[in-house]
Design a protein around this motif. Sequence first.
Motif, PDB file in Angstrom:
ATOM      1  N   SER A   1      33.518  71.187  49.013  1.00 57.52           N
ATOM      2  CA  SER A   1      34.882  71.608  48.673  1.00 57.52           C
ATOM      3  C   SER A   1      35.009  72.125  47.242  1.00 57.52           C
ATOM      4  CB  SER A   1      35.850  70.440  48.878  1.00 57.52           C
ATOM      5  OG  SER A   1      35.566  69.392  47.967  1.00 57.52           O
TER       6      SER A   1
ATOM      7  N   ASP B   1      30.685  61.668  52.230  1.00 57.27           N
ATOM      8  CA  ASP B   1      31.799  61.912  51.314  1.00 57.27           C
ATOM      9  C   ASP B   1      31.327  62.684  50.076  1.00 57.27           C
ATOM     10  OD1 ASP B   1      33.858  60.839  52.764  1.00 57.27           O
ATOM     11  OD2 ASP B   1      33.763  58.866  51.829  1.00 57.27           O
TER      12      ASP B   1
ATOM     13  N   SER C   1      30.784  66.160  51.012  1.00 56.72           N
ATOM     14  CA  SER C   1      32.072  66.826  51.204  1.00 56.72           C
ATOM     15  C   SER C   1      32.650  67.295  49.869  1.00 56.72           C
ATOM     16  CB  SER C   1      33.049  65.875  51.899  1.00 56.72           C
ATOM     17  OG  SER C   1      34.296  66.485  52.112  1.00 56.72           O
TER      18      SER C   1
ATOM     19  N   ARG D   1      36.756  68.274  57.097  1.00 56.17           N
ATOM     20  CA  ARG D   1      35.932  67.563  58.072  1.00 56.17           C
ATOM     21  C   ARG D   1      35.432  68.510  59.147  1.00 56.17           C
ATOM     22  NH1 ARG D   1      33.865  63.372  55.736  1.00 56.17           N
ATOM     23  NH2 ARG D   1      35.186  61.554  55.576  1.00 56.17           N
TER      24      ARG D   1
ATOM     25  N   SER E   1      38.603  62.874  52.662  1.00 55.11           N
ATOM     26  CA  SER E   1      37.920  64.151  52.513  1.00 55.11           C
ATOM     27  C   SER E   1      38.766  65.245  53.130  1.00 55.11           C
ATOM     28  CB  SER E   1      36.554  64.088  53.217  1.00 55.11           C
ATOM     29  OG  SER E   1      35.756  63.096  52.613  1.00 55.11           O
TER      30      SER E   1
ATOM     31  N   PHE F   1      26.005  68.622  55.754  1.00 52.87           N
ATOM     32  CA  PHE F   1      27.168  67.812  56.120  1.00 52.87           C
ATOM     33  C   PHE F   1      27.144  67.478  57.611  1.00 52.87           C
ATOM     34  CE2 PHE F   1      31.503  67.228  57.583  1.00 52.87           C
ATOM     35  CZ  PHE F   1      32.026  66.347  56.643  1.00 52.87           C
TER      36      PHE F   1
END
Length: 319
Positions: free
Chosen positions: A79, A72, A75, A143, A140, A45
Amino acid sequence: MSEGFDRDSFLAEFVNECREAAELAVQDILNLEEMHDQDSLDRIFRVLHSIKGNSSMLGLMELSGFVHRVEDACSDIRSGKREVDKTAISVLLKSFDRIDEVFDCILENGHDKIDFSSGYRLLEEMDSLTGVSSSGKRVSEDRGAEPVPAGLSVKGLTAKEVEKAAKTDLPSAADGEEIRLRAEPTALIVDDDFSSRKILSTFLSRHMPCYVAKDGVEAIQAVSESLAGNCPRFDLIMLDIMMPNIDGLQACKAIRQLERSKNLDSFGKESKIFIVSSLGDDETIHKAVYECQADSYIIKPVTFDRLQKQLERFKLIAS
């Protein structure tokens, strides 16, 4: 970009630096085939985030836009919205292949105008399997910044309101005199990404000597040495947020604490701290300005005209 910055002479250096980082990210993606490693996901990332921001600063908006979509997708995996399966790994690997093709185009032609349609289709197909909209309007959740503490209320403050406040006149000094132009200022640029440090130092060195640090730990050490008289005082400190070890917001708070310990927190004596980040959400901006006591918040990609206005506003250079 700004007058005085030779973009073309920097492109080869930018590509080489990005390619080195991308190779490490690809190795991290391959590691995901063996085990779901959060550290590997974080590094992937961070590489995407860096390429996105630096390409924007250099006006490579086609590349920046595509990398933003890959970021994205990464991400979502970080998550937990998306599982780390063969499809996700394949899409990430093919996306980095596409990014490498863009690097070839930049070196050969000086631009990033290639057909990204196949890359976008892969990402859209993965989104459809995940159930995530590919409208480009997704937000998102992660970050890389610390979550805002529960006790900190944003109270409806938006990024535009913070920006508006930043444009208002500064208060006068405590003794009633106008803030004077700082004589022979010195800057400290703190960013874990070489390209970002290079771009900012190229511009700032036209106005003042520049020192660099690669993360928040080095920044705090540099300021500590500065306050001890072992190196020049830093009138300007430019901090990225997403850095390993100690991030920019943590470093900002620590630097303000160091200044208070030396009784340098009165207006006009402290360093001017500019947060320079791709993170543009209201809560992060609020935290940077009001909790961490940054003087200014500049959202990447940095335009040098905007940076120059902030330097003038804080009397770091003459208007």
